[in-house]
Design an enzyme around this catalytic site. Structure first.
Site, short mmCIF file in Angstrom:
data_model
loop_
_atom_site.label_atom_id
_atom_site.label_comp_id
_atom_site.label_asym_id
_atom_site.label_seq_id
_atom_site.Cartn_x
_atom_site.Cartn_y
_atom_site.Cartn_z
N CYS A 151 4.13 39.19 -91.73
CA CYS A 151 3.65 39.72 -90.24
C CYS A 151 3.85 38.61 -89.29
O CYS A 151 2.95 37.78 -89.50
CB CYS A 151 2.18 40.18 -90.62
SG CYS A 151 1.21 40.82 -89.18
N TRP A 187 -0.98 46.63 -97.41
CA TRP A 187 -0.71 45.22 -97.99
C TRP A 187 -1.64 45.06 -99.16
O TRP A 187 -2.70 45.72 -99.26
CB TRP A 187 -1.42 44.33 -96.97
CG TRP A 187 -0.64 44.31 -95.57
CD1 TRP A 187 -1.26 44.85 -94.41
CD2 TRP A 187 0.49 43.87 -95.27
NE1 TRP A 187 -0.27 44.56 -93.38
CE2 TRP A 187 0.68 44.02 -93.97
CE3 TRP A 187 1.42 43.38 -96.24
CZ2 TRP A 187 2.07 43.57 -93.36
CZ3 TRP A 187 2.77 42.93 -95.73
CH2 TRP A 187 2.93 42.95 -94.26
N THR A 217 -4.81 46.45 -91.20
CA THR A 217 -3.90 45.45 -90.82
C THR A 217 -4.14 43.98 -91.11
O THR A 217 -5.33 43.70 -91.61
CB THR A 217 -3.54 45.43 -89.26
OG1 THR A 217 -5.02 45.20 -88.83
CG2 THR A 217 -3.10 47.04 -88.97
N VAL A 218 -3.17 43.16 -91.10
CA VAL A 218 -3.71 41.73 -91.21
C VAL A 218 -3.19 41.19 -89.71
O VAL A 218 -1.98 41.68 -89.08
CB VAL A 218 -2.59 40.98 -92.09
CG1 VAL A 218 -3.17 41.20 -93.64
CG2 VAL A 218 -1.26 41.40 -92.10
N GLU A 223 -7.76 41.02 -84.59
CA GLU A 223 -7.12 41.05 -83.49
C GLU A 223 -6.39 39.80 -83.04
O GLU A 223 -7.13 38.73 -82.77
CB GLU A 223 -7.84 41.35 -82.09
CG GLU A 223 -7.03 41.09 -80.62
CD GLU A 223 -5.77 41.65 -80.94
OE1 GLU A 223 -4.95 40.90 -80.67
OE2 GLU A 223 -5.68 42.82 -80.89
N SER A 224 -5.23 39.27 -83.49
CA SER A 224 -4.62 38.17 -83.62
C SER A 224 -4.71 37.39 -82.34
O SER A 224 -5.21 36.18 -82.20
CB SER A 224 -3.06 38.09 -84.09
OG SER A 224 -2.59 38.80 -83.09
N TYR A 257 9.52 46.51 -82.27
CA TYR A 257 8.90 47.66 -82.77
C TYR A 257 9.11 48.90 -82.17
O TYR A 257 9.43 50.05 -82.93
CB TYR A 257 7.46 47.58 -83.02
CG TYR A 257 7.16 46.20 -84.07
CD1 TYR A 257 7.05 46.78 -85.38
CD2 TYR A 257 6.91 45.24 -83.52
CE1 TYR A 257 6.66 45.81 -86.32
CE2 TYR A 257 6.71 44.10 -84.74
CZ TYR A 257 6.69 44.64 -86.16
OH TYR A 257 6.30 43.59 -86.89
#
Length: 354
Positions: free
Chosen positions: A78, A118, A157-158, A173-174, A221
Site C-alpha cells: 500500500c 487485509w 484500510t492500512v 489517515e496517512s 486509482y
C-alpha cells in the site's frame, strides 16, 4: 434491492473464478475497499479516512508521544501505508514505534459477507515479510477496526496507527500520521533534526501535496478503477498533465519544493516506485512509462537510495497485491514478470544541488 455495477462485476467474476475464496459471496453494504468506490458514472471517488486523532506533545493530550506505546500496521503493497513507514524509518523511530505488515493479497475477512481485505498470516513462515498480529491476535485488519469501534461502518484500510495503552486506533489517515512522525516524536527520534515539513515551506508543500494527491497519487486509482471510457480518459489526461508538470519542475530543481527534501517528495515517491511495475499495466497508465521521463526517473532513484527508504519498497508484496487482489481487473491473478527496474543505479541528481 438495487445492486451497484461494481458488485455485479465481482459477483459475476466470482461465479467463474476457479479460486474457491470467491465462490460464496453475500452483499457487503459498506464501501469495503477502494474497488467498491466506483460510482454509477464509472468514476472512482475515494472516501475520507475515519479515525483522525492526533499524537501531540501538548500537555493534556490523550495521545502523548511515548516510546513503546504505538504500533503501526501496514501493508508493504500500500503506498499510503508505505509513506508512513518511510517517515518512521527516516526519523529513526524503529525503537520507539513497532510495526508489522499484513499479507499482500486480499482474502475473506469474515464468514457471511463479501468483504475481501487485509489479512495477517497465521505464522511467521507463511508469507515473507508478513507476521501475525503481535498485539491483539487479530486475524484481519478488519478485526482491529471492530475492536476500536463496535459500530464502525467504513473501509478497513492500512495504515493503522494503534495505541497499545488505550487499545484503540489513533489514526488511519496517512497524511496526518506522517506529520505526527515528523514532529511529535523528536524527543525520542534518532534523527530528530530531520524536518520534512519545515515552517518556511509549509504553504508551498501544502499546495504541491494537493495537486500531487488529486492528479497522481489518487489519479492512478481513478484510471485503474474507472468502469467507463469517459472517466478513464479524464483521469489519464489529468495524470499525465501532472507528471509532465513534475518533469518540468524537476528539470530545474532537485526536489518538488526546491533544494530541500520534504514530505511532498515522499508522497510522490510511493506512487512513482509502483508506476512501471504495476500502474502502467494493471491500471492502464501506459501512455508513457516513468522510464521515459529522465528527470522523474532519476529523482525516483535518488529517493529510493535515501537511507531507510529502500527497506520500505517490497516489490514482491506490491506486485502480488495489485495483480492478485482485484479480480474485476485481473481475473486470473497473473503477475507480469517485468520490468524489474534497478533503482539503485546512478541518478545524477547531484548536479542540481544548491
Amino acid at each position: 434491492m438495487l445492486i451497484s455495477p461494481p458488485f455485479l462485476t465481482r459477483l459475476s467474476l466470482a461465479l467463474v473464478m476457479p479460486n474457491p475464496k470467491f465462490l460464496t459471496l453475500s452483499l457487503c453494504t459498506m464501501a469495503c475497499t477502494a474497488v467498491d468506490e466506483t460510482r454509477n458514472s464509472g468514476a472512482f471517488i475515494r472516501s475520507p479516512s475515519t479515525f483522525r486523532s492526533f499524537i501531540s506533545r501538548d500537555q493534556g493530550s490523550t495521545f502523548l508521544p511515548e516510546s513503546g506505546r504505538y504500533h503501526l500496521y501496514i501493508s508493504y503493497a500500500c503506498p499510503w501505508a508505505c509513506r508512513c513507514l518511510s517517515l518512521l524509518k527516516m526519523k529513526g523511530l524503529e525503537q520507539a514505534i513497532s510495526f508489522t505488515s499484513v499479507k499482500p493479497i486480499w482474502e475473506r475477512t469474515k464468514e457471511g459477507d463479501a468483504h475481501m481485505g487485509w489479512v495477517f498470516p497465521v505464522s511467521d513462515m507463511e508469507e515473507p515479510d508478513a507476521v501475525p498480529d503481535p498485539l491483539n491476535g487479530a486475524k484481519t485488519i478488519r478485526e482491529l477496526y471492530e475492536f476500536a469501534s463496535a459500530n464502525y461502518s467504513g473501509k478497513f484500510t492500512v495504515p493503522v496507527l494503534w495505541d497499545k495503552k488505550l487499545k484503540t486506533i489513533v489514526s488511519n489517515e496517512s497524511a496526518e500520521i506522517i506529520r505526527m512522525l515528523n514532529s511529535e516524536f523528536n524527543d525520542i527520534a534518532e534523527n530528530r533534526d530531520l524536518d520534512l515539513y519545515p515552517l518556511d515551506l509549509q504553504s508551498q508543500i501544502d499546495e504541491v501535496n494537493e495537486w500531487i494527491y488529486d492528479s497522481i497519487n489518487n489519479g492512478v486509482y481513478r484510471s485503474g478503477f474507472a468502469t467507463k471510457q469517459e472517466p478513464y480518459d479524464k483521469a489519464i489526461k489529468t495524470l499525465y498533465g501532472a507528471l509532465d508538470k513534475c518533469e518540468e519542475i524537476l528539470s530545474k530543481q532537485r526536489y518538488l519544493c526546491g533544494s530541500t527534501l520534504t514530505e511532498a517528495d515522499i508522497r510522490l515517491f510511493v506512487t512513482l516506485i509502483r508506476f512501471d511495475e504495476v500502474y502502467a499495466v494493471h491500471f492502464k497508465c501506459n501512455k508513457k512509462v516513468l522510464r521515459e521521463y529522465p528527470n522523474l526517473f532519476n529523482y525516483t532513484k535518488e529517493i529510493f537510495q535515501i537511507p531507510g527508504i529502500s527497506s520500505t519498497v517490497n516489490m514482491n508484496h506490491i506486485k502480488k497485491h495489485y495483480y492478485g487482489s482485484h479480480p474485476s481487473i485481473n481475473p486470473y491473478g497473473i503477475i507480469p514478470q517485468g520490468p524489474n527496474i534497478d533503482y539503485s543505479s546512478p541518478h545524477n541528481r547531484e548536479r542540481l544541488f544548491s
